[in-house]
Design a protein around this motif. Structure first.
Motif, PDB file in Angstrom:
ATOM      1  N   SER A 243     -12.507   8.790  15.063  1.00 13.50           N
ATOM      2  CA  SER A 243     -11.280   8.410  14.358  1.00 13.50           C
ATOM      3  C   SER A 243     -10.409   9.650  14.227  1.00 13.50           C
ATOM      4  O   SER A 243     -10.906  10.712  13.820  1.00 13.50           O
ATOM      5  CB  SER A 243     -11.603   7.853  12.965  1.00 13.50           C
ATOM      6  N   ASP A 244      -9.107   9.504  14.577  1.00 14.29           N
ATOM      7  CA  ASP A 244      -8.244  10.677  14.447  1.00 14.29           C
ATOM      8  C   ASP A 244      -7.871  10.919  12.990  1.00 14.29           C
ATOM      9  O   ASP A 244      -7.866  12.040  12.514  1.00 14.29           O
ATOM     10  CB  ASP A 244      -6.985  10.540  15.311  1.00 14.29           C
ATOM     11  N   ASN A 245      -7.569   9.860  12.232  1.00 15.62           N
ATOM     12  CA  ASN A 245      -7.241   9.973  10.809  1.00 15.62           C
ATOM     13  C   ASN A 245      -7.617   8.673  10.115  1.00 15.62           C
ATOM     14  O   ASN A 245      -7.550   7.604  10.719  1.00 15.62           O
ATOM     15  CB  ASN A 245      -5.752  10.246  10.593  1.00 15.62           C
ATOM     16  N   LEU A 246      -7.962   8.786   8.843  1.00 15.29           N
ATOM     17  CA  LEU A 246      -8.188   7.582   8.054  1.00 15.29           C
ATOM     18  C   LEU A 246      -6.882   7.154   7.403  1.00 15.29           C
ATOM     19  O   LEU A 246      -6.055   7.974   7.009  1.00 15.29           O
ATOM     20  CB  LEU A 246      -9.245   7.832   6.981  1.00 15.29           C
ATOM     21  N   MET A 247      -6.703   5.870   7.298  1.00 15.74           N
ATOM     22  CA  MET A 247      -5.542   5.293   6.625  1.00 15.74           C
ATOM     23  C   MET A 247      -6.037   4.180   5.713  1.00 15.74           C
ATOM     24  O   MET A 247      -7.243   3.900   5.644  1.00 15.74           O
ATOM     25  CB  MET A 247      -4.546   4.745   7.645  1.00 15.74           C
ATOM     26  N   VAL A 248      -5.128   3.548   4.996  1.00 15.55           N
ATOM     27  CA  VAL A 248      -5.489   2.454   4.085  1.00 15.55           C
ATOM     28  C   VAL A 248      -4.760   1.197   4.533  1.00 15.55           C
ATOM     29  O   VAL A 248      -3.558   1.227   4.816  1.00 15.55           O
ATOM     30  CB  VAL A 248      -5.112   2.789   2.627  1.00 15.55           C
ATOM     31  N   GLN A 249      -5.492   0.112   4.601  1.00 11.90           N
ATOM     32  CA  GLN A 249      -4.887  -1.184   4.900  1.00 11.90           C
ATOM     33  C   GLN A 249      -5.061  -2.074   3.671  1.00 11.90           C
ATOM     34  O   GLN A 249      -6.183  -2.367   3.262  1.00 11.90           O
ATOM     35  CB  GLN A 249      -5.527  -1.837   6.123  1.00 11.90           C
ATOM     36  N   ALA A 250      -3.921  -2.454   3.093  1.00 12.44           N
ATOM     37  CA  ALA A 250      -3.929  -3.293   1.888  1.00 12.44           C
ATOM     38  C   ALA A 250      -3.569  -4.720   2.257  1.00 12.44           C
ATOM     39  O   ALA A 250      -2.830  -4.964   3.215  1.00 12.44           O
ATOM     40  CB  ALA A 250      -2.954  -2.745   0.856  1.00 12.44           C
ATOM     41  N   LYS A 251      -4.090  -5.651   1.474  1.00 11.30           N
ATOM     42  CA  LYS A 251      -3.741  -7.063   1.650  1.00 11.30           C
ATOM     43  C   LYS A 251      -2.836  -7.471   0.485  1.00 11.30           C
ATOM     44  O   LYS A 251      -3.255  -7.433  -0.667  1.00 11.30           O
ATOM     45  CB  LYS A 251      -5.000  -7.921   1.705  1.00 11.30           C
ATOM     46  N   VAL A 252      -1.604  -7.865   0.823  1.00 13.29           N
ATOM     47  CA  VAL A 252      -0.587  -8.176  -0.180  1.00 13.29           C
ATOM     48  C   VAL A 252      -0.304  -9.668  -0.171  1.00 13.29           C
ATOM     49  O   VAL A 252      -0.085 -10.268   0.904  1.00 13.29           O
ATOM     50  CB  VAL A 252       0.717  -7.385   0.083  1.00 13.29           C
ATOM     51  N   ASP A 253      -0.307 -10.265  -1.352  1.00  9.84           N
ATOM     52  CA  ASP A 253       0.005 -11.688  -1.494  1.00  9.84           C
ATOM     53  C   ASP A 253       1.441 -11.943  -1.030  1.00  9.84           C
ATOM     54  O   ASP A 253       2.331 -11.128  -1.243  1.00  9.84           O
ATOM     55  CB  ASP A 253      -0.150 -12.100  -2.961  1.00  9.84           C
ATOM     56  N   GLU A 254       1.660 -13.095  -0.388  1.00  7.59           N
ATOM     57  CA  GLU A 254       2.995 -13.403   0.134  1.00  7.59           C
ATOM     58  C   GLU A 254       4.057 -13.446  -0.966  1.00  7.59           C
ATOM     59  O   GLU A 254       5.234 -13.189  -0.716  1.00  7.59           O
ATOM     60  CB  GLU A 254       2.976 -14.731   0.883  1.00  7.59           C
ATOM     61  N   THR A 255       3.655 -13.753  -2.200  1.00 10.29           N
ATOM     62  CA  THR A 255       4.620 -13.797  -3.298  1.00 10.29           C
ATOM     63  C   THR A 255       5.116 -12.403  -3.677  1.00 10.29           C
ATOM     64  O   THR A 255       6.174 -12.264  -4.303  1.00 10.29           O
ATOM     65  CB  THR A 255       3.995 -14.466  -4.533  1.00 10.29           C
ATOM     66  N   ASP A 256       4.357 -11.364  -3.315  1.00 11.62           N
ATOM     67  CA  ASP A 256       4.751  -9.985  -3.629  1.00 11.62           C
ATOM     68  C   ASP A 256       5.321  -9.247  -2.425  1.00 11.62           C
ATOM     69  O   ASP A 256       5.779  -8.106  -2.568  1.00 11.62           O
ATOM     70  CB  ASP A 256       3.544  -9.200  -4.167  1.00 11.62           C
ATOM     71  N   LEU A 257       5.285  -9.877  -1.255  1.00 15.07           N
ATOM     72  CA  LEU A 257       5.650  -9.159  -0.040  1.00 15.07           C
ATOM     73  C   LEU A 257       7.106  -8.695  -0.047  1.00 15.07           C
ATOM     74  O   LEU A 257       7.427  -7.638   0.516  1.00 15.07           O
ATOM     75  CB  LEU A 257       5.384 -10.045   1.182  1.00 15.07           C
ATOM     76  N   SER A 258       7.997  -9.449  -0.693  1.00 13.16           N
ATOM     77  CA  SER A 258       9.423  -9.077  -0.719  1.00 13.16           C
ATOM     78  C   SER A 258       9.654  -7.772  -1.478  1.00 13.16           C
ATOM     79  O   SER A 258      10.703  -7.141  -1.327  1.00 13.16           O
ATOM     80  CB  SER A 258      10.250 -10.195  -1.349  1.00 13.16           C
ATOM     81  N   LYS A 259       8.683  -7.346  -2.294  1.00  8.68           N
ATOM     82  CA  LYS A 259       8.836  -6.116  -3.075  1.00  8.68           C
ATOM     83  C   LYS A 259       8.351  -4.871  -2.312  1.00  8.68           C
ATOM     84  O   LYS A 259       8.508  -3.755  -2.800  1.00  8.68           O
ATOM     85  CB  LYS A 259       8.047  -6.235  -4.385  1.00  8.68           C
TER      86      LYS A 259
END
Length: 315
Positions: free
Chosen positions: A150-166
Motif C-alpha cells: 500500500s502506498d498510503n492509507l486513507m479513510v473511506q466513510a459511509k455517508v447516509d444519503e440524507t447527509d450527502l448534500s452537506k
C-alpha cells in the motif's frame, strides 16, 4: 315498571353528580423555572459517519514464475522503495537442479548456484508492506500472492444519503480511530462516490478522505469515526439548546423583565448537539430562563370520592 325506570334514571344522575363533584380530577401541569447564563466558546457543527482505514493504492505482488522461495528481504510493516528486491526465488527447474547438485556436495552446488542465478521479485511502488504470505522454502505458483503493498492509507466513510448534500470536496473532517481514541486526526474529502451502497436497507455513499498525517498505529481495516465539519465558529456567544426556540433564523428566549418572564427575539446562528450560537440580542453573562415541566398531577377529593380506587396497604 315506570317507577323502576324513574328510580334507575335518578340513581344514574346522582352517581354522575357525585363523580363530577368528588371523583373527577383535572390534570394540572407543574413547572419549575430554570436559568442559565450566556457563555462564550467555540461551536463546531458536524455530520458524523463511520469509516474504515483502507489502502489508497493496494497492490498484490505475485511471482512471474512458479518455483521456490529462497530468501525473503522484506517483512510485514516495513516501508520499501520502488525497485527494492523483496524476494529471491528459484524457478521450478532451478530448484530441481540445485536439489540434485546438493546431493553431490557443496562444490557442485556452488557451481550451479553461480551458473544459474535466482529470480528477484521487485517492489513496483514505494509503500508499506501490509501483508506477507510466504516463508523461506515455500513452493509457489504464479497465482499465489506473495505480498500486499500500500502506498498510503486513507479513510473511506459511509455517508447516509440524507447527509450527502452537506459533504463537499475539500471539506475538512476530524477522524478518531476507535481502538485508539486519542486526539482527532485531520483529514480532507478527496472523492464522493457516485454509486449508492445499500446497507441494512439504508442508502449510503462512499466518501474518501486523505489524512494530513498518518499515525504509526494506523492499520488497514481499522474502524474509524468521522466528523465532517459543517461549520466552525470560534469565540462566539452560546446558550443551551433547551433555552431557545428556533424560528427560521431567529430565536425566541425568555428574559426576566420587571420581575416577570417575557419572550424576546434574538438572532441565532448554528447549533450543535448542545448549544446554539447567538449573533445579536444578548451579551456574555446575561441570564436566560425556561419553564421546565416537572410532572402532571391529578386533583382528587380528600376523602377519596365515591369512585376512587381503594388504597392497598403496604406489605
Amino acid at each position: 315498571m315506570k317507577i323502576k325506570l324513574y328510580v334507575s334514571f335518578f340513581v344514574i344522575i346522582v352517581f354522575g353528580v357525585l363523580y363530577f363533584t368528588f371523583g373527577s380530577g383535572k390534570s394540572k401541569q407543574e413547572f419549575k423555572i430554570e436559568s442559565t447564563s450566556v457563555t462564550r466558546g467555540d461551536l463546531i457543527v458536524t455530520v458524523r459517519a463511520t469509516g474504515t482505514a483502507i489502502p489508497k493504492n493496494r497492490l498484490e505482488v505475485k511471482p512471474p514464475i512458479a518455483g521456490r522461495i529462497e530468501s525473503i528481504l522484506a517483512e510485514e510493516g516495513e516501508h520499501v522503495g520502488k525497485g527494492k528486491i523483496l524476494v529471491w526465488m528459484s524457478s521450478t527447474e532451478r530448484a530441481a537442479l540445485l536439489d540434485a547438485a546438493r546431493a553431490k556436495g557443496n562444490d557442485e552446488l556452488k557451481k550451479w548456484e553461480d551458473f544459474y542465478k535466482p529470480t528477484p521479485i521487485i517492489s513496483p511502488l514505494r509503500g508499506l508492506v501490509i501483508a506477507s504470505n510466504i516463508s523461506t522454502g515455500q513452493t509457489v505458483t504464479q497465482q499465489d500472492i506473495l505480498f500486499v503493498l500500500s502506498d498510503n492509507l486513507m479513510v473511506q466513510a459511509k455517508v447516509d444519503e440524507t447527509d450527502l448534500s452537506k459533504i463537499k470536496i475539500g471539506q475538512i473532517a476530524n477522524i478518531v480511530v476507535d481502538s485508539f481514541s486519542n486526539e482527532p486526526i485531520r483529514a480532507k474529502v478527496k472523492h464522493i462516490g457516485y454509486e449508492a451502497v445499500i446497507e441494512n436497507n439504508v442508502t449510503m455513499y462512499n466518501v474518501d478522505l486523505e489524512l494530513f498525517s498518518i499515525p504509526e498505529f494506523l492499520r488497514s481495516g481499522m474502524s474509524i469515526t468521522v466528523d465532517f465539519i459543517i461549520s466552525e465558529e470560534k469565540d462566539v456567544l452560546l446558550i443551551p439548546n433547551d433555552f431557545v426556540k428556533r424560528n427560521n433564523k431567529k430565536g425566541i428566549i425568555l428574559l426576566k423583565t420587571d420581575g416577570s418572564l417575557q419572550e424576546s427575539n434574538v438572532a441565532i446562528g448554528h447549533s450543535d448537539d448542545q448549544n446554539t450560537s447567538i449573533l445579536s440580542g444578548l451579551v456574555e453573562g446575561d441570564l436566560v430562563y425556561r419553564k421546565k415541566k416537572i410532572k402532571e398531577t391529578k386533583k382528587s377529593n380528600a376523602n377519596g370520592g365515591p369512585f376512587s380506587s381503594p388504597k392497598v396497604p403496604k406489605r
